[in-house]
Design an enzyme around this catalytic site. Structure first.
Site, mmCIF file in Angstrom:
data_model
loop_
_atom_site.group_PDB
_atom_site.id
_atom_site.type_symbol
_atom_site.label_atom_id
_atom_site.label_comp_id
_atom_site.label_asym_id
_atom_site.label_seq_id
_atom_site.Cartn_x
_atom_site.Cartn_y
_atom_site.Cartn_z
ATOM 1 N N GLY A 50 29.808 -18.637 15.570
ATOM 2 C CA GLY A 50 28.386 -18.006 15.870
ATOM 3 C C GLY A 50 27.665 -18.419 14.581
ATOM 4 O O GLY A 50 28.178 -17.632 13.387
ATOM 5 N N HIS A 51 26.879 -19.312 14.755
ATOM 6 C CA HIS A 51 26.263 -19.937 13.272
ATOM 7 C C HIS A 51 24.737 -19.240 13.373
ATOM 8 O O HIS A 51 23.928 -19.849 13.958
ATOM 9 C CB HIS A 51 26.499 -21.207 13.040
ATOM 10 C CG HIS A 51 27.709 -21.631 12.897
ATOM 11 N ND1 HIS A 51 28.258 -23.055 12.941
ATOM 12 C CD2 HIS A 51 28.944 -21.091 12.598
ATOM 13 C CE1 HIS A 51 29.321 -23.171 12.533
ATOM 14 N NE2 HIS A 51 29.854 -21.951 12.554
ATOM 15 N N GLN B 172 34.556 -21.463 11.976
ATOM 16 C CA GLN B 172 35.483 -20.486 11.653
ATOM 17 C C GLN B 172 35.964 -20.526 9.896
ATOM 18 O O GLN B 172 35.030 -21.173 9.274
ATOM 19 C CB GLN B 172 36.837 -20.394 12.371
ATOM 20 C CG GLN B 172 36.668 -19.883 13.784
ATOM 21 C CD GLN B 172 36.102 -20.920 14.902
ATOM 22 O OE1 GLN B 172 36.414 -22.307 14.727
ATOM 23 N NE2 GLN B 172 35.107 -20.703 15.740
ATOM 24 N N LYS C 197 28.136 -20.348 6.961
ATOM 25 C CA LYS C 197 27.993 -21.528 6.778
ATOM 26 C C LYS C 197 26.868 -22.207 7.360
ATOM 27 O O LYS C 197 25.945 -23.180 7.167
ATOM 28 C CB LYS C 197 29.379 -22.234 7.526
ATOM 29 C CG LYS C 197 30.580 -22.073 7.015
ATOM 30 C CD LYS C 197 31.661 -22.492 7.700
ATOM 31 C CE LYS C 197 31.995 -21.917 9.056
ATOM 32 N NZ LYS C 197 32.250 -20.371 8.846
ATOM 33 N N ASP D 209 32.510 -16.573 9.416
ATOM 34 C CA ASP D 209 31.480 -15.675 9.025
ATOM 35 C C ASP D 209 30.879 -15.712 7.780
ATOM 36 O O ASP D 209 30.515 -14.946 7.066
ATOM 37 C CB ASP D 209 31.647 -14.370 9.400
ATOM 38 C CG ASP D 209 32.230 -14.293 10.740
ATOM 39 O OD1 ASP D 209 31.483 -14.956 11.821
ATOM 40 O OD2 ASP D 209 33.228 -13.502 11.060
HETATM 41 P P1 IMP Z 1 39.598 -17.410 19.172
HETATM 42 O O1 IMP Z 1 39.271 -18.399 18.318
HETATM 43 O O2 IMP Z 1 38.780 -16.548 20.094
HETATM 44 O O3 IMP Z 1 40.936 -17.632 20.150
HETATM 45 O O4 IMP Z 1 40.006 -16.073 18.493
HETATM 46 C C1 IMP Z 1 41.295 -16.112 17.304
HETATM 47 C C2 IMP Z 1 41.011 -15.254 16.209
HETATM 48 O O5 IMP Z 1 39.863 -16.142 15.314
HETATM 49 C C3 IMP Z 1 40.150 -13.950 16.286
HETATM 50 O O6 IMP Z 1 40.824 -13.094 15.106
HETATM 51 C C4 IMP Z 1 38.626 -14.124 16.264
HETATM 52 O O7 IMP Z 1 38.152 -12.736 15.880
HETATM 53 C C5 IMP Z 1 38.800 -15.100 15.138
HETATM 54 N N1 IMP Z 1 37.643 -15.969 15.063
HETATM 55 C C6 IMP Z 1 37.316 -16.962 16.041
HETATM 56 N N2 IMP Z 1 36.159 -17.737 15.944
HETATM 57 C C7 IMP Z 1 35.709 -16.662 14.690
HETATM 58 C C8 IMP Z 1 34.325 -16.959 14.331
HETATM 59 O O8 IMP Z 1 33.613 -17.992 14.379
HETATM 60 N N3 IMP Z 1 34.139 -16.060 12.902
HETATM 61 C C9 IMP Z 1 34.988 -15.102 12.614
HETATM 62 N N4 IMP Z 1 36.255 -15.077 13.412
HETATM 63 C C10 IMP Z 1 36.452 -15.781 14.362
#
Ligand code: IMP
Length: 421
Positions: free
Chosen positions: A40-41, A222, A16, A13
């Site tokens: 989520g971009h 991420q 990017k 977040d």
């Molecule tokens: P997962 O990727 O859904 O398995 O989540 C694993 C961890 O990564 C969790 O703490 C999510 O909140 C975090 N996470 C996954 N994708 C994002 C993102 O795009 N932005 C922020 N946190 C993320």
């Protein structure tokens, strides 16, 4: 060679999407190389906001070619929806969008498992998009890849094998009835028909584009502290979010990546569980959340907010080999009387300039801050020299501490609200 990578230096977040959209003007090809619909971009153009989960945000520009590379976990439903939306918004995707046949598929039972595991065990606060189970299957070598959709025999065989394993796990661990082969198989055949024209070897495509002298942007999802290896394990995602992940995810040799732009917010946020040494739990954190609109782009969850952390950033600048910094949301700090930055941690009487190895120590550190005087409204500033002296001092301190230049400063949501040097 002209590859540029845009990488998040924090917990995701970082903004990017906005930086990639801005750079899209000077790039011919934009590639997603890891992660899936957990990303989520957000891109704001002409007062309208677009959130991309699967396809590269650079595709909003009609002259850009986009690709989903081998390291990505594809969510079929979300991919189709976004392909349709972007095709209408900018220009048709035929001939300007490619999917690597090696990319893994996220299947309905992966999403169900992600949800049920979070419910059963309290979990780590995932996005529930099936990312962990899909990558688990990849490493277990029972995953389905986009290329399997092109062969009815392979699709059937691989789906049977994957479903057999997953149904047993789901039944034993969560007491759930098995997923039906026929329904998933039919959906996948339909999906395969739809995306077949887009499937190719993206690594070879990038080689060819590179030979033609095209400018190629590798779009990270991420952030570095969510990296499966170098993040705050186990509170991480399941892919390599650092710049090394751009090489293995896109199928590009490491030395081809010339520019590595590390993106950081002017403060820090995180969603989900896990350590966050500079977190502000009281009204200061709430103020930042409201000012910065800090709610998850994928899940809508309120983001945890805190001060900028140079200890964490020092490590991510190193591990990514960041050659420059993009600082986003500097405008969201406007109006804050005192702005703090973590300069080091203290642990057991020692000063730490880099984060500790052991997760429990992340929770135990005391943070040593430097304080700065806040600044006023800056959203209409377009040159660094026109920023208020307090904001300049803040940026100079970050540059001096991390020893790399800040080349982009975002001062608002819109495409043109950026200071580029
Ligand atoms: P997962 O990727 O859904 O398995 O989540 C694993 C961890 O990564 C969790 O703490 C999510 O909140 C975090 N996470 C996954 N994708 C994002 C993102 O795009 N932005 C922020 N946190 C993320």
């Amino acid at each position: 060679m002209s590859f540029t990578a845009v990488i998040g230096l924090q917990w995701g977040d970082e903004g990017k999407g906005k930086i990639v959209d801005y750079l899209g003007e000077k790039h011919d090809v934009v590639v997603r190389f890891q992660g899936g619909a957990n990303a989520g971009h957000t891109v704001s153009v002409g007062g309208r906001e677009f959130i991309f989960h699967m396809i590269p945000s650079g595709l909003l520009r009609p002259q850009v070619t986009g690709a989903i590379a081998a390291g990505v976990a594809i969510d079929p439903d979300i991919l189709i929806k976004e392909m349709e939306e972007v095709g209408k918004l900018s220009a048709p995707l035929e001939g300007r969008f490619w999917i690597d046949g090696r990319a893994q598929l996220v299947l309905p039972y992966h999403k169900a498992e992600d949800r049920w595991e979070e419910e059963l065990m309290g979990g780590i606060g995932t996005t529930k998009k099936g990312i962990g189970p899909a990558y688990r299957d990849r490493y277990y070598r029972i995953g389905l890849r986009a290329v399997d959709l092109l062969s009815p025999r392979n699709l059937e065989e691989r789906l049977r094998q994957s479903l057999d394993f997953n149904n047993q796990v789901l039944g034993a661990r969560y007491g759930k009835p098995p997923f039906d082969f026929k329904e998933i198989h039919e959906d996948l055949r339909e999906f395969g028909d739809r995306i077949a024209p887009f499937i190719r070897d993206v690594s070879v495509f990038l080689l060819e584009e590179n030979r033609k002298g095209k400018h190629i942007l590798l779009e990270g999802a991420q952030g570095s502290f969510l990296d499966i290896n170098f993040g705050t394990y186990p509170f991480v995602t399941s892919s390599h979010t650092i710049s090394g992940g751009a090489s293995v995810g896109a199928g590009v040799p490491p030395r081809a990546i010339e520019r590595i732009i590390g993106v950081t917010k002017a403060y820090t946020t995180r969603v989900g569980k896990g350590p966050f040494p500079t977190e502000l739990k009281g009204p200061e954190g709430e103020h930042l959340r409201e000012k910065g609109g800090e709610y998850g782009a994928t899940t809508g969850r309120p983001r945890r907010c805190g001060w900028l952390d140079l200890v964490a950033l020092r490590f991510s600048v190193w591990i990514n080999g960041a050659s420059e910094l993009a600082i986003t949301k500097l405008d969201s700090l406007a109006g804050t009387k005192v702005v703090k930055v973590a300069r080091s941690y203290s642990l057991g009487g020692k000063e730490l300039l880099y984060p500790p190895l052991d997760l429990s120590d992340w929770y135990g550190v005391q943070v040593n801050y430097v304080e700065f005087k806040g600044w006023g409204e800056i959203s209409s500033v377009r040159r660094r020299e026109d920023l208020p002296p307090e904001a300049k001092e803040y940026l100079d301190f970050i540059e001096d501490s991390l020893k790399i230049p800040i080349t982009y400063i975002s001062v608002g949501k819109e495409r043109e609200q950026i200071i580029a040097s």
